[in-house]
Each structure stands twice: as structure tokens, then as C-alpha cells.
Design a protein around this motif. Sequence first.
Motif, PDB file in Angstrom:
ATOM      1  N   LEU A  47      43.320  50.945  46.563  1.00 25.32           N
ATOM      2  CA  LEU A  47      42.892  49.569  46.303  1.00 25.32           C
ATOM      3  C   LEU A  47      43.813  48.913  45.281  1.00 25.32           C
ATOM      4  O   LEU A  47      44.240  47.769  45.470  1.00 25.32           O
ATOM      5  CB  LEU A  47      41.441  49.529  45.819  1.00 25.32           C
ATOM      6  CG  LEU A  47      40.924  48.149  45.423  1.00 25.32           C
ATOM      7  CD1 LEU A  47      40.962  47.181  46.595  1.00 25.32           C
ATOM      8  CD2 LEU A  47      39.508  48.264  44.851  1.00 25.32           C
ATOM      9  N   LEU A  48      44.128  49.629  44.215  1.00 28.82           N
ATOM     10  CA  LEU A  48      45.027  49.078  43.196  1.00 28.82           C
ATOM     11  C   LEU A  48      46.384  48.736  43.800  1.00 28.82           C
ATOM     12  O   LEU A  48      46.944  47.676  43.513  1.00 28.82           O
ATOM     13  CB  LEU A  48      45.188  50.052  42.030  1.00 28.82           C
ATOM     14  CG  LEU A  48      46.088  49.580  40.890  1.00 28.82           C
ATOM     15  CD1 LEU A  48      45.571  48.280  40.272  1.00 28.82           C
ATOM     16  CD2 LEU A  48      46.203  50.666  39.824  1.00 28.82           C
TER      17      LEU A  48
ATOM     18  N   THR B 233      33.684  38.815  47.449  1.00 34.90           N
ATOM     19  CA  THR B 233      34.527  39.105  46.294  1.00 34.90           C
ATOM     20  C   THR B 233      35.803  38.275  46.316  1.00 34.90           C
ATOM     21  O   THR B 233      36.189  37.683  45.313  1.00 34.90           O
ATOM     22  CB  THR B 233      34.874  40.609  46.265  1.00 34.90           C
ATOM     23  OG1 THR B 233      33.667  41.337  46.014  1.00 34.90           O
ATOM     24  CG2 THR B 233      35.894  40.935  45.213  1.00 34.90           C
TER      25      THR B 233
ATOM     26  N   ARG C 126      35.626  47.125  43.298  1.00 34.98           N
ATOM     27  CA  ARG C 126      35.222  48.456  42.831  1.00 34.98           C
ATOM     28  C   ARG C 126      33.751  48.512  42.465  1.00 34.98           C
ATOM     29  O   ARG C 126      33.112  49.545  42.660  1.00 34.98           O
ATOM     30  CB  ARG C 126      36.073  48.873  41.631  1.00 34.98           C
ATOM     31  CG  ARG C 126      37.458  49.300  42.056  1.00 34.98           C
ATOM     32  CD  ARG C 126      38.266  49.909  40.942  1.00 34.98           C
ATOM     33  NE  ARG C 126      37.523  50.890  40.198  1.00 34.98           N
ATOM     34  CZ  ARG C 126      37.519  50.979  38.864  1.00 34.98           C
ATOM     35  NH1 ARG C 126      38.231  50.145  38.140  1.00 34.98           N
ATOM     36  NH2 ARG C 126      36.832  51.916  38.255  1.00 34.98           N
ATOM     37  N   ARG C 127      33.205  47.432  41.952  1.00 40.13           N
ATOM     38  CA  ARG C 127      31.784  47.422  41.588  1.00 40.13           C
ATOM     39  C   ARG C 127      30.894  47.537  42.809  1.00 40.13           C
ATOM     40  O   ARG C 127      29.819  48.111  42.733  1.00 40.13           O
ATOM     41  CB  ARG C 127      31.439  46.150  40.820  1.00 40.13           C
ATOM     42  CG  ARG C 127      31.957  46.204  39.397  1.00 40.13           C
ATOM     43  CD  ARG C 127      31.422  45.135  38.521  1.00 40.13           C
ATOM     44  NE  ARG C 127      29.978  45.204  38.420  1.00 40.13           N
ATOM     45  CZ  ARG C 127      29.208  44.183  38.088  1.00 40.13           C
ATOM     46  NH1 ARG C 127      29.749  43.023  37.825  1.00 40.13           N
ATOM     47  NH2 ARG C 127      27.909  44.303  38.012  1.00 40.13           N
ATOM     48  N   GLY C 128      31.329  46.952  43.918  1.00 39.66           N
ATOM     49  CA  GLY C 128      30.599  47.111  45.168  1.00 39.66           C
ATOM     50  C   GLY C 128      29.367  46.246  45.338  1.00 39.66           C
ATOM     51  O   GLY C 128      28.572  46.487  46.241  1.00 39.66           O
TER      52      GLY C 128
ATOM     53  N   GLU D 202      46.083  45.544  45.719  1.00 37.43           N
ATOM     54  CA  GLU D 202      45.960  44.383  44.832  1.00 37.43           C
ATOM     55  C   GLU D 202      47.323  44.030  44.225  1.00 37.43           C
ATOM     56  O   GLU D 202      47.657  42.859  44.083  1.00 37.43           O
ATOM     57  CB  GLU D 202      44.917  44.638  43.748  1.00 37.43           C
ATOM     58  CG  GLU D 202      43.512  44.893  44.292  1.00 37.43           C
ATOM     59  CD  GLU D 202      42.921  43.730  45.060  1.00 37.43           C
ATOM     60  OE1 GLU D 202      42.714  42.656  44.477  1.00 37.43           O
ATOM     61  OE2 GLU D 202      42.661  43.898  46.265  1.00 37.43           O
TER      62      GLU D 202
ATOM     63  N   TYR E 214      35.261  48.159  52.149  1.00 32.65           N
ATOM     64  CA  TYR E 214      34.727  47.247  51.137  1.00 32.65           C
ATOM     65  C   TYR E 214      33.820  46.212  51.804  1.00 32.65           C
ATOM     66  O   TYR E 214      34.270  45.121  52.163  1.00 32.65           O
ATOM     67  CB  TYR E 214      35.868  46.566  50.367  1.00 32.65           C
ATOM     68  CG  TYR E 214      36.687  47.574  49.611  1.00 32.65           C
ATOM     69  CD1 TYR E 214      36.228  48.093  48.407  1.00 32.65           C
ATOM     70  CD2 TYR E 214      37.878  48.054  50.132  1.00 32.65           C
ATOM     71  CE1 TYR E 214      36.955  49.057  47.725  1.00 32.65           C
ATOM     72  CE2 TYR E 214      38.610  49.021  49.461  1.00 32.65           C
ATOM     73  CZ  TYR E 214      38.137  49.518  48.263  1.00 32.65           C
ATOM     74  OH  TYR E 214      38.858  50.477  47.596  1.00 32.65           O
TER      75      TYR E 214
ATOM     76  N   TYR F  61      40.063  43.213  42.065  1.00 33.69           N
ATOM     77  CA  TYR F  61      40.031  44.673  41.936  1.00 33.69           C
ATOM     78  C   TYR F  61      38.736  45.127  41.265  1.00 33.69           C
ATOM     79  O   TYR F  61      38.055  46.039  41.737  1.00 33.69           O
ATOM     80  CB  TYR F  61      41.251  45.141  41.142  1.00 33.69           C
ATOM     81  CG  TYR F  61      41.290  46.625  40.878  1.00 33.69           C
ATOM     82  CD1 TYR F  61      41.574  47.524  41.904  1.00 33.69           C
ATOM     83  CD2 TYR F  61      41.058  47.132  39.608  1.00 33.69           C
ATOM     84  CE1 TYR F  61      41.615  48.893  41.674  1.00 33.69           C
ATOM     85  CE2 TYR F  61      41.101  48.497  39.358  1.00 33.69           C
ATOM     86  CZ  TYR F  61      41.373  49.370  40.397  1.00 33.69           C
ATOM     87  OH  TYR F  61      41.407  50.722  40.159  1.00 33.69           O
ATOM     88  N   TYR F  62      38.393  44.471  40.176  1.00 38.49           N
ATOM     89  CA  TYR F  62      37.182  44.817  39.439  1.00 38.49           C
ATOM     90  C   TYR F  62      35.931  44.633  40.307  1.00 38.49           C
ATOM     91  O   TYR F  62      35.075  45.518  40.384  1.00 38.49           O
ATOM     92  CB  TYR F  62      37.090  43.964  38.163  1.00 38.49           C
ATOM     93  CG  TYR F  62      35.787  44.105  37.440  1.00 38.49           C
ATOM     94  CD1 TYR F  62      35.520  45.241  36.680  1.00 38.49           C
ATOM     95  CD2 TYR F  62      34.819  43.109  37.506  1.00 38.49           C
ATOM     96  CE1 TYR F  62      34.308  45.385  36.020  1.00 38.49           C
ATOM     97  CE2 TYR F  62      33.607  43.243  36.850  1.00 38.49           C
ATOM     98  CZ  TYR F  62      33.361  44.387  36.112  1.00 38.49           C
ATOM     99  OH  TYR F  62      32.152  44.522  35.454  1.00 38.49           O
TER     100      TYR F  62
ATOM    101  N   ARG G 244      40.563  54.445  44.697  1.00 34.35           N
ATOM    102  CA  ARG G 244      40.908  53.465  43.661  1.00 34.35           C
ATOM    103  C   ARG G 244      42.402  53.163  43.648  1.00 34.35           C
ATOM    104  O   ARG G 244      42.814  52.027  43.470  1.00 34.35           O
ATOM    105  CB  ARG G 244      40.495  53.958  42.282  1.00 34.35           C
ATOM    106  CG  ARG G 244      39.048  53.822  41.996  1.00 34.35           C
ATOM    107  CD  ARG G 244      38.781  54.226  40.577  1.00 34.35           C
ATOM    108  NE  ARG G 244      37.346  54.260  40.357  1.00 34.35           N
ATOM    109  CZ  ARG G 244      36.788  54.675  39.262  1.00 34.35           C
ATOM    110  NH1 ARG G 244      37.533  55.130  38.272  1.00 34.35           N
ATOM    111  NH2 ARG G 244      35.487  54.662  39.128  1.00 34.35           N
ATOM    112  N   ARG G 245      43.206  54.215  43.797  1.00 38.63           N
ATOM    113  CA  ARG G 245      44.655  54.032  43.773  1.00 38.63           C
ATOM    114  C   ARG G 245      45.115  53.173  44.941  1.00 38.63           C
ATOM    115  O   ARG G 245      45.990  52.331  44.796  1.00 38.63           O
ATOM    116  CB  ARG G 245      45.368  55.368  43.818  1.00 38.63           C
ATOM    117  CG  ARG G 245      45.294  56.118  42.537  1.00 38.63           C
ATOM    118  CD  ARG G 245      46.033  57.396  42.680  1.00 38.63           C
ATOM    119  NE  ARG G 245      47.006  57.447  41.605  1.00 38.63           N
ATOM    120  CZ  ARG G 245      47.870  58.398  41.462  1.00 38.63           C
ATOM    121  NH1 ARG G 245      47.942  59.364  42.344  1.00 38.63           N
ATOM    122  NH2 ARG G 245      48.702  58.396  40.447  1.00 38.63           N
TER     123      ARG G 245
END
Length: 177
Positions: free
Chosen positions: A5-6, A78, A129-131, A9, A72, A125-126, A2-3
Motif C-alpha cells: 500500500l505504501l 477514503t 489502513r484504518r479500514g 501511495e 480495500y 494511506y492512513y 502495508r508495504r
Amino acid sequence: MRRKLLLWEIIGFVVVGVLGALGHFLFAWSGKNPLVAAFAAVNESAWEHMKLLFFPTFLFSGVQIGIQGRYYPNFLATRCISLLTGLLLIPIIFYTYSGALGWRVEWFDVLIFYLADAGMFLLDYYLLRRGHMTSLWQQLLGLLILWAIAFAFVWCTFQPIHLDLWRDPLTGRFGIV
């Protein structure tokens, strides 16, 4: 994950913000080169400001998918959705506020670009992450739509549609000024 990816972004937001700002002046700096006109703003219309968001994001996406794409499988679909959202935010915010006030505020016009940039990468980002949207057809559709938008931006630079979205509010003209 997550970090990482953040961080990507946030980097995307900054890269698109910087390249978009440079793209605002690039056409004039190039001596009005038609090749540059295809990818940089040629006037002050909302359409041309949307182009400033699109092409830097399109380029950054190529880099990002090359480095992060395998993590991803929903990247193209996305990015397509988040970029379309960012593109729509520009005319929606611009025409809403300028229509409500009856005039334009130059610093707010600039801020709209950065709001759209931020909104796009937050949504991205959202959704990443949901995939969701991982099927091949969704990825191919996302890629096809992104390329179709790229074509539309280039085409409409030289053959603008005579609607307000393409009209330069300063000169009242369309396309290359």
C-alpha cells in the motif's frame, strides 16, 4: 500488505505530481484545444491548479482500484476524503501565504501543489489502513462525490464563477484566457 500500500501511495504521489506538472502546460501545447481545456489548466487561478491535482488523481484512482480495490473495501470513500483534503489545501495555503505576505512567490506556488499531493496521499494511506467507511452507501457516496467534482471542474472551466478562486491572478480574467 502495508508495504505494498505504501508503495502504491508513493507511486500515486509521483504519478500525480508528474501528470499535474504536465497538465499545467498541456492546454497551451494543444493550441488551446477546448477538449484539453476540460482537463488541463487554462489559466493561473487556484481553481485551475486544483484541477491539476484532481484529474491525475482521478485517473490514478481508476488504475489503483482495479488492482487494489478488493483489498480495500473503503477505497472510494477514503479516496474521496483524501482528494477533497488535497484540493482544499491548495487554496488554503495559497490564500493564507499570499494574503499574509501581500505578494506571491512563484516557486512556493509550485510547491503548494506538491504539498497538497503529498498531504492527500499521506491521508489516503492512513485512512486505507484504518479500514473504516466500508459500507456500500459510503462507497457509493464517495464515487458520486468524485464524479460530481469532475463535472464541476469541467463545467467551471467554461462557465467560471466570478470569485477570486476562479480569477487568474496574472490577467484578472476568468476561465479560458
